[in-house]
Design an enzyme around this catalytic site. Sequence first.
Site, PDB file in Angstrom:
ATOM      1  N   CYS A  45       0.918  -1.098   0.046  1.00 32.03           N
ATOM      2  CA  CYS A  45      -0.159   0.051  -0.025  1.00 32.03           C
ATOM      3  C   CYS A  45       0.826   1.065   0.151  1.00 32.03           C
ATOM      4  CB  CYS A  45      -0.851  -0.104   1.288  1.00 32.03           C
ATOM      5  SG  CYS A  45      -1.208  -1.518   1.930  1.00 32.03           S
ATOM      6  N   ARG A  89       6.560 -11.328   5.445  1.00 30.39           N
ATOM      7  CA  ARG A  89       6.136 -11.264   6.501  1.00 30.39           C
ATOM      8  C   ARG A  89       6.799 -12.326   7.555  1.00 30.39           C
ATOM      9  NH1 ARG A  89      -0.453 -10.410   5.257  1.00 30.39           N
ATOM     10  NH2 ARG A  89      -0.205  -8.544   3.837  1.00 30.39           N
ATOM     11  N   GLN A 129       1.548 -11.036  -3.658  1.00 33.92           N
ATOM     12  CA  GLN A 129      -0.007 -10.715  -3.759  1.00 33.92           C
ATOM     13  C   GLN A 129      -0.443 -10.462  -4.925  1.00 33.92           C
ATOM     14  OE1 GLN A 129      -1.795  -8.288  -0.842  1.00 33.92           O
ATOM     15  NE2 GLN A 129      -0.283  -8.261   0.648  1.00 33.92           N
ATOM     16  N   ASP A 189      -2.281  -7.956  -5.752  1.00 35.35           N
ATOM     17  CA  ASP A 189      -2.514  -6.756  -4.901  1.00 35.35           C
ATOM     18  C   ASP A 189      -3.322  -5.656  -5.916  1.00 35.35           C
ATOM     19  OD1 ASP A 189      -3.339  -5.296  -2.674  1.00 35.35           O
ATOM     20  OD2 ASP A 189      -1.106  -4.981  -2.270  1.00 35.35           O
ATOM     21  N   HIS A 209      -4.799  -1.332  -5.432  1.00 39.86           N
ATOM     22  CA  HIS A 209      -5.323  -0.207  -4.349  1.00 39.86           C
ATOM     23  C   HIS A 209      -6.134   0.708  -5.367  1.00 39.86           C
ATOM     24  CE1 HIS A 209      -1.995  -1.756  -1.990  1.00 39.86           C
ATOM     25  NE2 HIS A 209      -2.947  -1.671  -0.923  1.00 39.86           N
ATOM     26  N   LYS A 256     -14.081  -4.481   6.041  1.00 37.35           N
ATOM     27  CA  LYS A 256     -13.711  -5.336   4.873  1.00 37.35           C
ATOM     28  C   LYS A 256     -14.319  -6.532   4.759  1.00 37.35           C
ATOM     29  CE  LYS A 256     -10.687  -7.857   8.229  1.00 37.35           C
ATOM     30  NZ  LYS A 256      -9.617  -8.563   8.155  1.00 37.35           N
ATOM     31  N   HIS A 312      -8.425  -1.518  -0.721  1.00 37.07           N
ATOM     32  CA  HIS A 312      -7.318  -2.580  -0.741  1.00 37.07           C
ATOM     33  C   HIS A 312      -7.762  -3.916  -1.232  1.00 37.07           C
ATOM     34  CE1 HIS A 312      -4.352  -0.517   2.187  1.00 37.07           C
ATOM     35  NE2 HIS A 312      -5.714  -0.030   2.479  1.00 37.07           N
TER      36      HIS A 312
HETATM   37  C1  TSB Z   1      -4.935  -6.352  -0.198  1.00 36.06           C
HETATM   38  N1  TSB Z   1      -2.618  -4.398   2.038  1.00 36.06           N
HETATM   39  C2  TSB Z   1      -3.572  -5.290   1.608  1.00 36.06           C
HETATM   40  C3  TSB Z   1      -3.780  -5.639   0.086  1.00 36.06           C
HETATM   41  O1  TSB Z   1      -3.791  -4.373  -0.413  1.00 36.06           O
HETATM   42  C4  TSB Z   1      -3.325  -6.702   2.521  1.00 36.06           C
HETATM   43  O2  TSB Z   1      -1.997  -6.855   2.413  1.00 36.06           O
HETATM   44  N2  TSB Z   1      -4.317  -7.493   2.832  1.00 36.06           N
HETATM   45  S1  TSB Z   1      -3.726  -8.736   3.619  1.00 36.06           S
HETATM   46  O3  TSB Z   1      -2.956  -8.610   4.614  1.00 36.06           O
HETATM   47  O4  TSB Z   1      -5.046  -9.386   4.094  1.00 36.06           O
HETATM   48  O5  TSB Z   1      -3.083  -9.805   2.680  1.00 36.06           O
HETATM   49  C5  TSB Z   1      -3.736 -10.159   1.323  1.00 36.06           C
HETATM   50  C6  TSB Z   1      -3.882 -11.458   1.200  1.00 36.06           C
HETATM   51  O6  TSB Z   1      -2.661 -12.290   1.255  1.00 36.06           O
HETATM   52  C7  TSB Z   1      -4.677 -12.228   2.276  1.00 36.06           C
HETATM   53  O7  TSB Z   1      -6.227 -12.145   1.980  1.00 36.06           O
HETATM   54  C8  TSB Z   1      -4.260 -13.772   2.272  1.00 36.06           C
HETATM   55  O8  TSB Z   1      -5.365 -14.482   1.175  1.00 36.06           O
HETATM   56  C9  TSB Z   1      -3.004 -13.656   1.798  1.00 36.06           C
HETATM   57  N3  TSB Z   1      -1.733 -13.923   2.924  1.00 36.06           N
HETATM   58  C10 TSB Z   1      -1.708 -13.226   3.716  1.00 36.06           C
HETATM   59  N4  TSB Z   1      -0.663 -13.677   4.658  1.00 36.06           N
HETATM   60  C11 TSB Z   1      -0.090 -14.775   3.879  1.00 36.06           C
HETATM   61  C12 TSB Z   1       0.891 -15.565   4.288  1.00 36.06           C
HETATM   62  N5  TSB Z   1       1.737 -15.777   5.319  1.00 36.06           N
HETATM   63  N6  TSB Z   1       1.050 -16.511   3.153  1.00 36.06           N
HETATM   64  C13 TSB Z   1       0.345 -16.634   2.030  1.00 36.06           C
HETATM   65  N7  TSB Z   1      -0.503 -15.662   1.723  1.00 36.06           N
HETATM   66  C14 TSB Z   1      -0.996 -14.964   2.788  1.00 36.06           C
HETATM   67 ZN    ZN Z   2      -2.898  -2.739   0.842  1.00 35.66          ZN
END
Ligand code: TSB
Ligand code: ZN
Length: 585
Positions: A277, A306, A324, A326, A328, A412, A458
């Site tokens: 983001c 992460r 992702q 992803d 925005h 959300k 997001h």
């Molecule tokens: C959608 N900032 C928002 C983005 O713009 C975001 O990061 N959202 S999130 O934290 O929910 O992460 C997005 C998606 O990543 C989650 O819905 C999930 O499907 C996936 N995700 C989250 N953590 C993990 C992980 N550790 N391993 C694999 N996929 C993951």
């Molecule tokens: Zn985001």
Amino acid sequence: MINIKENERLSIMNHSCAHLLAQAVKHLYPNALFWVGPVIEEGFYYDIDLGDEVIKEEDLARIEKEMKKLAKDGKRIVRSELTKEEALEKFKDDPYKIDLISRMDESDTVISCYTQGDFTDLCRGPHVESVKELKYFKLIKFSGAYWKGDAKNKMLQRIYGVCFETLEELNNYLKELEEAKERDHRKIGKDLEIFMSHDLVGKGMPLWLPNGAIIRKQLENYIYEKEQKMGYMHVYTPCVGTVDLYKTSGHWDHYKENMFPSMKVDDEEFVLRPMNCPHHMLIYGNKLHSYRELPIRIGEFATDFRYEASGAVKGLERVRCMCQNDAHLFVRPDQIGEEFKKVVSLILDVYKDFGIQNYKFRLSLRDKEDKEKYFDDDEMWNMAEDKLREVLNELGCKYYEAVGEAAFYGPKLDVEVKPAVGPEVTLSTCQLDFLLPRRFGLSYIDKNGEKQVPVVLHRAIFGTFDRFSAFIIEETKGAFPLWLSPTQINIIPVNPEFHLDYANEIYDLLKSECIRVDLDSRNEKLSYRMRESQTRKIPYSLILGDQEKENKTISYRKHGEQLTTTVTIAEFLTLIHNEIDLKQR
Ligand code: TSB
Ligand code: ZN
């Protein structure tokens, strides 16, 4: 699969069975100390300190045998209550229990213990009346588990088990468990050479093998095309940012425990990014925007890092390095409903293509009473929450509301799915955000020439390519639809000596049509090679022999079918291309 935690009777039985496990372990390992033994969806587990001993497969059988013996013995389970002082005295030699007791608030908790024969455990209960009631149980697996889930703490031994009321229930459960294991993407991912991991790369850092890379590329192409059609603009940004970037976004204060530690280079301090983001906010802010341009949709297939607890990482489903799908979406407040509707429609569209049917929509809303936890703009919250509900109703989506589960910055929608093994996970997500654009000082110029702050959505349709691939591997059991399959066609000349030239001809033709094709010209029996083609779950196996060579035809068998069909080459090409273009299961 039954959720034991949700069934009261089974929940009690499983809890008692955890105590039985602890008692048996204590008999076999007199120095064992016990941390906690909760009931979970799949049964129960107990975390045990065995000093330097590490549980091995054969130990499970030994422990189970002891449990059976104790259960037959049939001791009653007796509850007693203690004051905090008495409890501290009783368990004074057990640091784990002391830790638990010290944190108990005497005024509102009764400290209770349960005793069965020679074994007493600190426990809230309730339990079955006698261990005799525990007949149909099984120890399932074991693993290491850090005390309190913290990698800095000692590694304890975790033993998992399950208990049922009848033998039939237990057997059914074990059968389902076996099937789930077969479907587990970690197993299929290994068997079909989709991904691997290596200690030298690190935990939760999978390596995508050529077969996996094909699947991922297909997923990227698929969603890229859809997003382009919807007016998304895709970008590439670095997978690091400075600490200041994440201080501006607020991640440094609110998300730090999920981030890798920072690293200094010259006079800059970087972090591996956990989210994209902030980068996208900067891209939006790079230009002035008029209200007419909105929505602006910035998409990226973006790598994030992460810190996930080492016990939580799981194949491709929960990783520490992820990509992702992803985007925005920067919208005016009056566009929230319409844009949200587009996102939900896209989710539904994609799920239909992939044949995903078992999922739950979870709408996370704020708790109106909690003024502290949520961004202070009641009007915006009310409007946004109403819009989200309205859209979901309009699209006929079944959903459940989770009040108090919204993020600080907005409501959300998450889509939850159940993997073959383990608890539910979120796949797609769409999160409204009133705050981040403010933190980055973003604006657009409205009709009256005034500066206004956009709202951000997001959203990630696949979530991550990692998690989505894990899920789709399990959904298909590795038998991917044609367009996604790493190898689409396997050519098997009946007798390589006589039919290889024709097989090669077809191979070259299919290759020139951009079809992913293998040729199995090994000197093995036809039946053997056909079987292997099935095991590899290749959608089409071509059997080319005398007839085919002479008539310039193709005989094919589809994965999982017994029927062999013969068609002309042209017919076959049309068939294949149509199926690929349909992109459906
Ligand atoms: C959608 N900032 C928002 C983005 O713009 C975001 O990061 N959202 S999130 O934290 O929910 O992460 C997005 C998606 O990543 C989650 O819905 C999930 O499907 C996936 N995700 C989250 N953590 C993990 C992980 N550790 N391993 C694999 N996929 C993951
Ligand atoms: Zn985001």
